[in-house]
Design an enzyme around this catalytic site. Structure first.
Site, mmCIF file in Angstrom:
data_model
loop_
_atom_site.group_PDB
_atom_site.id
_atom_site.type_symbol
_atom_site.label_atom_id
_atom_site.label_comp_id
_atom_site.label_asym_id
_atom_site.label_seq_id
_atom_site.Cartn_x
_atom_site.Cartn_y
_atom_site.Cartn_z
ATOM 1 N N LYS A 131 -7.084 5.227 -8.697
ATOM 2 C CA LYS A 131 -7.423 4.000 -9.431
ATOM 3 C C LYS A 131 -8.891 3.606 -9.218
ATOM 4 O O LYS A 131 -9.391 3.712 -8.100
ATOM 5 C CB LYS A 131 -6.511 2.872 -8.904
ATOM 6 C CG LYS A 131 -6.579 1.598 -9.718
ATOM 7 C CD LYS A 131 -5.738 0.496 -9.082
ATOM 8 C CE LYS A 131 -6.440 -0.147 -7.923
ATOM 9 N NZ LYS A 131 -6.175 -1.583 -7.756
ATOM 10 N N LYS A 151 -3.264 0.608 1.608
ATOM 11 C CA LYS A 151 -4.376 -0.114 2.235
ATOM 12 C C LYS A 151 -4.291 -0.089 3.760
ATOM 13 O O LYS A 151 -5.316 -0.048 4.432
ATOM 14 C CB LYS A 151 -4.456 -1.562 1.728
ATOM 15 C CG LYS A 151 -4.971 -1.641 0.303
ATOM 16 C CD LYS A 151 -5.473 -3.018 -0.050
ATOM 17 C CE LYS A 151 -6.152 -3.018 -1.406
ATOM 18 N NZ LYS A 151 -6.558 -4.340 -1.850
ATOM 19 N N LYS A 192 -12.692 -1.890 -6.784
ATOM 20 C CA LYS A 192 -13.962 -2.501 -6.355
ATOM 21 C C LYS A 192 -14.271 -2.185 -4.897
ATOM 22 O O LYS A 192 -15.418 -2.250 -4.489
ATOM 23 C CB LYS A 192 -13.993 -4.001 -6.634
ATOM 24 C CG LYS A 192 -12.859 -4.815 -6.061
ATOM 25 C CD LYS A 192 -13.076 -6.289 -6.351
ATOM 26 C CE LYS A 192 -12.074 -6.875 -7.310
ATOM 27 N NZ LYS A 192 -10.713 -7.012 -6.757
#
Ligand code: AQP
Length: 347
Positions: free
Chosen positions: A207, A124, A210
């Site tokens: 993956k 991230k 969202k």
């Protein structure tokens, strides 16, 4: 130096805690990897505490109005999927201050090196870690606090959270050792089922998430039947038909992903799905998967839409859940202050 506070607790009763970030609309990955299993655990009769982790969500930028909306939508998804707020404790994290308080203590227990090794942090933060928030780096300490503030013993999660749960165990063990107490349980991750890692529909090696910029990569719990069918029709695959053994899916990540999704939605094993569709072309398999996905998700979407018409009722449910959560977490976190050596004379 005064003697450390000794606590008599060596036994912990079975208690489940888990959460989902309201960092966007919930996906099929969140549903199969987490939410569906949250409901199963509730229905097994174990004490269950579930949380929309809004403090986690703000570790990356969230528009305040959207965050409120996504938190309510997340709560609606929990209830629509089968979480009963009378049987499970359902709330949003920021309503219970014990999470943030214990997270600070754990920031002082956990080591920088532990955090720096977390793959989610590396993914991230990307190449520009200097610009990432301090909260994103400390995310796993807050997650440990979420779980341990309730003395939870089991945590149902998707595969991607395994490393964070190992860190939760490390934090519990270090705290217990540092203060010579047997205060925190060493939690068990529950990573089970055919869809512990649902992959992107555009790239079977990534993956489903969202926050993926491509809406085509995921199925949202708010998608219509047409959107679900269209996304599955356009999902990336290879030109080969489905194999006749599970081993035949090796090195075929896109095909394997669709078969896993089918198995998890149908409640079948991957072997059963392969037996049913051996030799089938994707032109046959994809419509069958789309029909199944619509049949399973449409009732949830319909119920979510109904619940979302009354946001005040959702807020009421979250508030009530927050009070029940607070009643469990407060005494535990108060004991932590005592163990650590804080004067608490205002109580
Ligand atoms: N693709 C997935 N397959 C299986 N399980 C998944 N989970 C998430 N994605 C998948 C599980 O859902 C729970 C809640 O996850 P989260 O919202 O706290 O954060 P996340 O794991 O980072 O999920 P996202 O969708 O990728 O969110 P963003 O994009 O905001 O980071 C967890 O149990 C997780 O394992």
């Amino acid at each position: 130096m005064s003697e450390p506070v000794q606590t008599p607790q060596t036994q912990f009763k079975p208690r489940i805690f888990s959460g989902i970030q309201p960092s966007g609309g919930l996906t099929l990955g969140n549903y199969l990897g987490a939410l569906k299993r949250f409901v199963e655990k509730q229905d097994e009769g174990i004490e269950t505490i579930y949380c929309l982790v809004d403090l986690h969500a703000i570790t990356v930028w969230q528009d305040p109005e959207k965050l409120r909306q996504q938190t309510r939508e997340g709560a609606a998804a929990f209830i629509a999927a089968g979480i009963d707020p009378a049987r499970s404790v359902l709330f949003n994290q920021s309503q219970v201050t014990a999470h943030a308080e214990l997270a600070w203590i754990f920031n002082c227990v956990a080591r920088m090196g532990w955090m720096g090794r977390m793959t989610q942090w590396k993914d991230k933060a990307g190449k520009n870690a200097e610009a990432a928030s301090l909260g994103l780096f400390a995310y796993p300490a807050l997650m440990a606090a979420d779980i341990l503030a309730y003395h939870a013993t089991m945590v149902p999660v998707g595969e991607d959270q395994k490393q964070h749960l190992e860190l939760t165990r490390d934090i519990a063990i270090k705290f217990n050792n540092d203060f010579k107490v047997d205060f925190f349980p060493v939690v068990e991750p529950l990573i089970e089922g055919a869809a512990t890692r649902v992959m992107s529909l555009r790239d079977g090696t990534k993956k489903m998430s969202k926050s993926d910029p491509s809406d085509q990569s995921r199925i949202n719990l708010t998608d219509t039947a047409d959107q679900i069918a269209s996304k599955i029709r356009k999902a990336k695959t290879d030109p080969e038909p489905l194999p006749d053994t599970v081993e035949g899916l090796k090195d075929r990540p896109d095909a394997r992903n669709l078969v896993n999704i089918y198995a998890a939605l149908a409640g079948h094993t991957v072997e059963q799905v392969i037996a049913d569709f051996a030799g089938a072309q994707f032109g046959t398999f994809k419509p069958a998967l789309a029909d199944l996905a619509v049949a399973k998700l449409a009732p949830i979407t319909t119920e979510m839409n109904r619940l979302m018409k009354d946001p005040a009722e959702i807020d009421r449910i979250l508030g009530q859940g927050g009070e029940r959560a607070e009643a469990i977490a407060r005494p535990i976190v108060d004991q932590v202050y005592d163990i650590v050596g804080m004067i608490r004379s205002r109580r």
